[in-house]
Design a protein around this motif. Structure first.
Motif, PDB file in Angstrom:
ATOM      1  N   ASP A 198       0.850  -1.184   0.000  1.00 27.12           N
ATOM      2  CA  ASP A 198       0.000   0.000   0.000  1.00 27.12           C
ATOM      3  C   ASP A 198       0.887   1.235   0.000  1.00 27.12           C
ATOM      4  O   ASP A 198       1.612   1.484   0.957  1.00 27.12           O
ATOM      5  CB  ASP A 198      -0.884  -0.023   1.249  1.00 27.12           C
ATOM      6  N   ILE A 199       0.832   2.014  -1.089  1.00 25.24           N
ATOM      7  CA  ILE A 199       1.692   3.196  -1.207  1.00 25.24           C
ATOM      8  C   ILE A 199       0.935   4.494  -0.939  1.00 25.24           C
ATOM      9  O   ILE A 199       1.473   5.581  -1.143  1.00 25.24           O
ATOM     10  CB  ILE A 199       2.385   3.259  -2.591  1.00 25.24           C
ATOM     11  N   ARG A 200      -0.307   4.397  -0.461  1.00 24.73           N
ATOM     12  CA  ARG A 200      -1.083   5.610  -0.183  1.00 24.73           C
ATOM     13  C   ARG A 200      -0.469   6.376   0.981  1.00 24.73           C
ATOM     14  O   ARG A 200       0.123   5.786   1.885  1.00 24.73           O
ATOM     15  CB  ARG A 200      -2.530   5.256   0.161  1.00 24.73           C
ATOM     16  N   TYR A 201      -0.659   7.669   0.984  1.00 20.82           N
ATOM     17  CA  TYR A 201      -0.130   8.471   2.079  1.00 20.82           C
ATOM     18  C   TYR A 201      -1.032   8.347   3.305  1.00 20.82           C
ATOM     19  O   TYR A 201      -2.187   7.895   3.227  1.00 20.82           O
ATOM     20  CB  TYR A 201       0.116   9.916   1.661  1.00 20.82           C
ATOM     21  N   ALA A 202      -0.485   8.709   4.465  1.00 23.57           N
ATOM     22  CA  ALA A 202      -1.128   8.469   5.756  1.00 23.57           C
ATOM     23  C   ALA A 202      -2.551   9.009   5.836  1.00 23.57           C
ATOM     24  O   ALA A 202      -3.437   8.347   6.382  1.00 23.57           O
ATOM     25  CB  ALA A 202      -0.272   9.045   6.878  1.00 23.57           C
ATOM     26  N   GLU A 203      -2.800  10.180   5.307  1.00 18.85           N
ATOM     27  CA  GLU A 203      -4.134  10.774   5.398  1.00 18.85           C
ATOM     28  C   GLU A 203      -5.193   9.886   4.738  1.00 18.85           C
ATOM     29  O   GLU A 203      -6.301   9.728   5.265  1.00 18.85           O
ATOM     30  CB  GLU A 203      -4.142  12.163   4.762  1.00 18.85           C
ATOM     31  N   LEU A 204      -4.867   9.293   3.601  1.00 14.17           N
ATOM     32  CA  LEU A 204      -5.812   8.404   2.935  1.00 14.17           C
ATOM     33  C   LEU A 204      -6.015   7.117   3.723  1.00 14.17           C
ATOM     34  O   LEU A 204      -7.142   6.614   3.813  1.00 14.17           O
ATOM     35  CB  LEU A 204      -5.348   8.077   1.513  1.00 14.17           C
ATOM     36  N   VAL A 243       1.838  -6.876  -5.505  1.00 14.41           N
ATOM     37  CA  VAL A 243       0.740  -6.082  -6.050  1.00 14.41           C
ATOM     38  C   VAL A 243       0.784  -4.731  -5.349  1.00 14.41           C
ATOM     39  O   VAL A 243       0.628  -4.651  -4.127  1.00 14.41           O
ATOM     40  CB  VAL A 243      -0.632  -6.752  -5.828  1.00 14.41           C
ATOM     41  N   VAL A 244       1.031  -3.691  -6.116  1.00 13.58           N
ATOM     42  CA  VAL A 244       1.095  -2.335  -5.572  1.00 13.58           C
ATOM     43  C   VAL A 244      -0.315  -1.750  -5.563  1.00 13.58           C
ATOM     44  O   VAL A 244      -1.055  -1.870  -6.540  1.00 13.58           O
ATOM     45  CB  VAL A 244       2.048  -1.446  -6.397  1.00 13.58           C
ATOM     46  N   VAL A 245      -0.654  -1.107  -4.433  1.00 13.52           N
ATOM     47  CA  VAL A 245      -1.982  -0.542  -4.247  1.00 13.52           C
ATOM     48  C   VAL A 245      -1.855   0.949  -3.956  1.00 13.52           C
ATOM     49  O   VAL A 245      -1.147   1.341  -3.023  1.00 13.52           O
ATOM     50  CB  VAL A 245      -2.712  -1.220  -3.068  1.00 13.52           C
ATOM     51  N   CYS A 246      -2.517   1.761  -4.749  1.00 10.03           N
ATOM     52  CA  CYS A 246      -2.638   3.190  -4.440  1.00 10.03           C
ATOM     53  C   CYS A 246      -4.119   3.460  -4.197  1.00 10.03           C
ATOM     54  O   CYS A 246      -4.885   2.535  -3.943  1.00 10.03           O
ATOM     55  CB  CYS A 246      -2.059   4.057  -5.551  1.00 10.03           C
ATOM     56  N   ASN A 247      -4.544   4.672  -4.263  1.00 10.38           N
ATOM     57  CA  ASN A 247      -5.933   4.976  -3.954  1.00 10.38           C
ATOM     58  C   ASN A 247      -6.896   4.557  -5.065  1.00 10.38           C
ATOM     59  O   ASN A 247      -7.914   3.930  -4.801  1.00 10.38           O
ATOM     60  CB  ASN A 247      -6.110   6.462  -3.646  1.00 10.38           C
ATOM     61  N   GLU A 248      -6.568   4.886  -6.325  1.00  9.99           N
ATOM     62  CA  GLU A 248      -7.494   4.608  -7.421  1.00  9.99           C
ATOM     63  C   GLU A 248      -6.857   3.879  -8.600  1.00  9.99           C
ATOM     64  O   GLU A 248      -7.469   3.747  -9.655  1.00  9.99           O
ATOM     65  CB  GLU A 248      -8.130   5.915  -7.910  1.00  9.99           C
ATOM     66  N   GLY A 249      -5.605   3.425  -8.473  1.00  9.61           N
ATOM     67  CA  GLY A 249      -4.995   2.623  -9.520  1.00  9.61           C
ATOM     68  C   GLY A 249      -4.225   3.370 -10.584  1.00  9.61           C
ATOM     69  O   GLY A 249      -4.035   2.847 -11.676  1.00  9.61           O
ATOM     70  N   LEU A 284      -2.969  -3.072  -8.583  1.00  7.88           N
ATOM     71  CA  LEU A 284      -4.392  -3.320  -8.414  1.00  7.88           C
ATOM     72  C   LEU A 284      -5.189  -2.312  -9.229  1.00  7.88           C
ATOM     73  O   LEU A 284      -5.127  -1.110  -8.963  1.00  7.88           O
ATOM     74  CB  LEU A 284      -4.763  -3.213  -6.930  1.00  7.88           C
ATOM     75  N   GLU A 285      -5.914  -2.807 -10.232  1.00  8.77           N
ATOM     76  CA  GLU A 285      -6.772  -1.929 -11.033  1.00  8.77           C
ATOM     77  C   GLU A 285      -7.801  -1.259 -10.128  1.00  8.77           C
ATOM     78  O   GLU A 285      -8.488  -1.933  -9.372  1.00  8.77           O
ATOM     79  CB  GLU A 285      -7.504  -2.731 -12.102  1.00  8.77           C
ATOM     80  N   GLY A 286      -7.876   0.054 -10.201  1.00  4.77           N
ATOM     81  CA  GLY A 286      -8.842   0.781  -9.388  1.00  4.77           C
ATOM     82  C   GLY A 286      -8.402   1.030  -7.961  1.00  4.77           C
ATOM     83  O   GLY A 286      -9.104   1.681  -7.200  1.00  4.77           O
ATOM     84  N   GLY A 287      -7.257   0.481  -7.577  1.00  5.42           N
ATOM     85  CA  GLY A 287      -6.666   0.751  -6.277  1.00  5.42           C
ATOM     86  C   GLY A 287      -7.506   0.319  -5.081  1.00  5.42           C
ATOM     87  O   GLY A 287      -8.385  -0.538  -5.172  1.00  5.42           O
ATOM     88  N   PHE A 288      -7.193   0.931  -3.950  1.00  3.04           N
ATOM     89  CA  PHE A 288      -7.869   0.628  -2.696  1.00  3.04           C
ATOM     90  C   PHE A 288      -9.378   0.782  -2.823  1.00  3.04           C
ATOM     91  O   PHE A 288     -10.145   0.025  -2.220  1.00  3.04           O
ATOM     92  CB  PHE A 288      -7.337   1.533  -1.577  1.00  3.04           C
ATOM     93  N   GLN A 289      -9.804   1.750  -3.610  1.00  4.62           N
ATOM     94  CA  GLN A 289     -11.245   1.998  -3.727  1.00  4.62           C
ATOM     95  C   GLN A 289     -11.974   0.791  -4.327  1.00  4.62           C
ATOM     96  O   GLN A 289     -13.097   0.483  -3.919  1.00  4.62           O
ATOM     97  CB  GLN A 289     -11.510   3.279  -4.523  1.00  4.62           C
TER      98      GLN A 289
END
Length: 135
Positions: free
Chosen positions: A36-42, A83-89, A110-115
């Motif tokens: 998960d590469i999203r920043y802390a706030e997300l 598998v790298v995960v961001c917020n929306e892919g 991950l297609e579409g990310g965490f969402q």
């Protein structure tokens, strides 16, 4: 098409197969690594994927390079499914390609990310995940 859109399209062509949320869960269950590469706030706002390694984007290459002295303990070898995960892919596609360039030839995103993970009804934990360390 903007320059960044073209960059993203090239990255995705090079990646080839990207995974959906259920396939990402299967990779994790089989011993692969979700990052998960999203920043802390997300993460605090939306939650985290239980068991995912949290590495903010600016540390990713250092933490996932199996040959590096700053690697996360989970980064054990170049054949590791990642598998790298961001917020929306979007950012995850660029990050996964960067990992491939480091020799992690099974890295994808991950297609579409965490969402999409959350939207698929897969487990989400409270957003208190700690990062995988500093570089």
């Amino acid at each position: 098409m903007s320059a960044v859109d073209e960059l993203l399209a090239r990255a995705r062509r090079k990646l080839g197969h990207r995974v959906g949320p259920r396939e990402a869960a299967a990779v994790q269950e089989a011993g692969g690594l979700l990052v998960d590469i999203r920043y802390a706030e997300l993460r605090e706002r939306d939650g985290i994927i239980p068991g995912a390694l949290i590495v903010e984007r600016n540390e990713l290459e250092w933490r996932l390079d199996p040959t590096g002295e700053h690697r996360a303990p989970e980064a054990t070898h170049h054949a590791l499914p990642v598998v790298v995960v961001c917020n929306e892919g979007y950012a995850s596609s660029l990050a996964a390609l960067s990992l491939r360039e480091l020799g992690l030839h099974r890295a994808t995103d991950l297609e579409g990310g965490f969402q999409t993970w959350r939207g698929a009804g897969l487990p989400v934990g409270a957003g208190r995940g700690e990062t995988g360390g500093e570089r």
